[in-house]
Design an enzyme around this catalytic site. Structure first.
Site, mmCIF file in Angstrom:
data_model
loop_
_atom_site.group_PDB
_atom_site.id
_atom_site.type_symbol
_atom_site.label_atom_id
_atom_site.label_comp_id
_atom_site.label_asym_id
_atom_site.label_seq_id
_atom_site.Cartn_x
_atom_site.Cartn_y
_atom_site.Cartn_z
ATOM 1 N N LYS A 1 0.868 -1.177 0.000
ATOM 2 C CA LYS A 1 0.000 0.000 0.000
ATOM 3 C C LYS A 1 0.907 1.230 0.000
ATOM 4 O O LYS A 1 1.667 1.436 0.946
ATOM 5 C CB LYS A 1 -0.895 0.010 1.240
ATOM 6 C CG LYS A 1 -1.887 -1.139 1.305
ATOM 7 C CD LYS A 1 -2.691 -1.076 2.581
ATOM 8 C CE LYS A 1 -3.611 -2.274 2.730
ATOM 9 N NZ LYS A 1 -4.712 -2.270 1.759
ATOM 10 N N ARG B 1 -9.089 -12.445 2.180
ATOM 11 C CA ARG B 1 -9.884 -13.560 1.658
ATOM 12 C C ARG B 1 -9.097 -14.870 1.701
ATOM 13 O O ARG B 1 -9.688 -15.949 1.767
ATOM 14 C CB ARG B 1 -10.367 -13.246 0.245
ATOM 15 C CG ARG B 1 -9.282 -13.079 -0.790
ATOM 16 C CD ARG B 1 -9.781 -12.389 -2.039
ATOM 17 N NE ARG B 1 -10.131 -10.990 -1.764
ATOM 18 C CZ ARG B 1 -10.711 -10.182 -2.653
ATOM 19 N NH1 ARG B 1 -11.015 -10.640 -3.862
ATOM 20 N NH2 ARG B 1 -10.991 -8.947 -2.345
#
Length: 504
Positions: free
Chosen positions: A280, A357
């Protein structure tokens, strides 16, 4: 700030103290309601009539007017709070009105406050008012030095709910305190930095809950070697770059009776998310906020704390968290790596920043083997859900219409906003991989939906499954209805309502 809430059957005219909060329903005319005229003349010197007339106050929702009482009155200050139209009344109306009264009294430096709302002994309304008071009173200042926390000269310490028989109100007040204790646990876990809340911290929190509520709970903490033996390649792939060992948490609530229903709450537990090698970076990456990527696990543990106190009959609840960090090192998983989940499915990692996930995949496979009636997972999964629904609404996907409706009803009762989204099976094409069973991300279009579809592939046996994408509502930079800036505790109250009313 610790506040004592008590009920009293006394009328407002017989109460003495610093502040009085009165709520009225919306009116078509600018008039003082008949039931308040005697109070106004005998105890408030006509202040209410003056307020309504001068401000043309009609009691619209979220409106208020206030004044100081002159002379030798037994009450120093008063606020009128609008409830809106009676036909639009909800539990959230009471929470917001109570929060508004509490904030007003705090700012006005009242030590004591009386709340005179038209409750008619409504137990749920009494509970909602107590929740509003307690939630808005919580202020997390653990990490501020005392020098930066000037104490007000007067603290609000006592709030009395007028017109409520104490013996009738007591269960609702007790329940509100129990529920809010779980919300506060979740808030403080989310707000704490990643150097203090680690995978081990979450495991210790789960163990402390199990210890506190004794025989009603059991806890199992799977270490890295245990997860390896279970083939949790997706979860361990995410954790492999961190110096902190992963912890797989399985906390179980056992009712006194033989359970008639079994449900699992599975919370994403990324205690920090750097993005991995897809780091990020740049403006808007919000890497400094990635301590909140464990908000799903915080709400899971917050709900467990409440369930330990309520001890609902007939339902067994499994609280499951795959806790780890997503970091960068020479050991980090690479974009293009193929991981094998514990159900044998292979996953091509085309983006290491879609790590939640992957951890949830193995957690869902684990839960799916427990012979449950339902599973709900909750995760700060996608920025796409924030784009779709904004920062105050969570997304819901489910394979079972009745279960989805039950979640929506639980959320509505809690005043926590949620919106059901489609499981569009045709979007699975985006997750097809040339070299593995799935890729872990699709295109930018419909990103929240493809995230839910990915998770769906890891639930094969459980009749009802739901996914909550809570990326938006778990954190707020500003003060809202009844929480201060920081972690919000969303959706602990929804989970508690779901568990205590579950009938599959």
């Amino acid at each position: 700030m610790s506040i004592n809430i008590k009920a009293s059957g006394a009328a407002a005219a017989d109460w003495q103290g610093d502040g009085l909060a009165i709520a009225i329903f919306e009116q078509t005319e600018v008039n003082l309601p008949d039931h308040l005229q005697s109070l106004d003349q005998t105890a408030l010197g006509g202040t209410l009539q003056e307020l309504i007339t001068e401000a043309r106050f009609k009691g619209e929702a979220n409106s208020s007017v206030q004044a100081r009482i002159g002379g030798q009155a037994a009450i120093r200050k008063v606020i009128l709070i609008g409830l809106g139209k009676p036909e639009q009344l909800s539990l959230e109306t009471w929470r917001k009105a109570a929060a508004a009264a509490t904030k007003w009294a705090t700012h006005q430096r009242c030590a004591t406050l009386a709340i005179d709302f038209p409750l008619n002994q409504d137990l749920e309304a009494i509970g909602a008012i107590a929740e509003g008071i307690l939630l808005t009173s919580h202020k997390d200042e653990r990490f501020k030095s005392k020098a930066s926390q000037p104490e007000p000269q007067i603290n609000l310490t006592d709030i009395t709910l007028l017109g409520c028989a104490p013996e009738i109100a007591a269960p609702s007040l007790t329940l509100a305190n129990q529920v809010v204790s779980g919300v506060i646990l979740a808030r403080e876990l989310v707000s704490a930095p990643a150097n203090l809340v680690t995978p081990s911290t979450l495991a210790e929190t789960a163990s402390a809950i199990a210890a506190e509520y004794g025989e009603r709970f059991s806890v199992k903490i799977l270490e890295q070697q245990d997860c390896e033996q279970l083939g949790m390649g997706a979860f361990l792939g995410v954790s492999q770059a961190s110096d902190l060992l992963p912890k797989f948490i399985h906390l179980t609530y056992h009712p006194r009776e033989t359970p008639q229903h079994k449900i699992a709450i599975v919370g994403k537990g990324l205690t920090f998310d750097s993005g991995g090698l897809n780091i990020k970076a740049g403006a808007g990456s919000s890497i400094e906020l990635m301590k909140i990527d464990m908000a799903g696990s915080a709400a899971t543990l917050g709900a467990a704390k409440v369930i330990g106190q309520i001890q609902p009959p007939g339902i067994e609840v499994h609280f499951i968290v795959a806790a780890c960090e997503n970091m960068i090192s020479a050991k980090a998983m690479h974009p293009g790596d193929i991981l094998t989940a514990s159900n044998g499915k292979t996953i091509e990692v085309n983006n290491t920043d879609a790590e939640g996930r992957l951890t949830l995949a193995d957690a869902l496979v684990y839960a799916d083997q427990l012979q449950l009636d339902a599973i709900v997972d909750l995760a700060t999964l996608t920025g796409a859900c924030i784009v779709a629904l904004g920062e105050s609404i969570g997304g819901l996907w489910s394979t079972n219409g009745e279960f989805a409706q039950a979640i929506c009803q639980a959320a509505a009762k809690a005043g926590e906003k949620i919106w059901q989204m489609p499981l569009e099976d045709s979007y699975m094409d985006q997750l097809k991989s040339v070299v593995a069973d799935y890729k872990n991300t699709g295109s930018r279009s419909g990103g929240a939906i493809t995230g839910a579809l990915f998770l769906k592939q890891f639930v094969a046996n459980t009749p009802a499954w739901a996914h909550l994408d809570i990326a938006g509502p778990v954190w707020s930079d500003k003060e809202n209805s009844y929480h201060n800036p920081g972690g919000t505790g969303y959706p602990v109250r929804t989970l508690v309502n779901l568990i205590t009313t579950f009938r599959q």
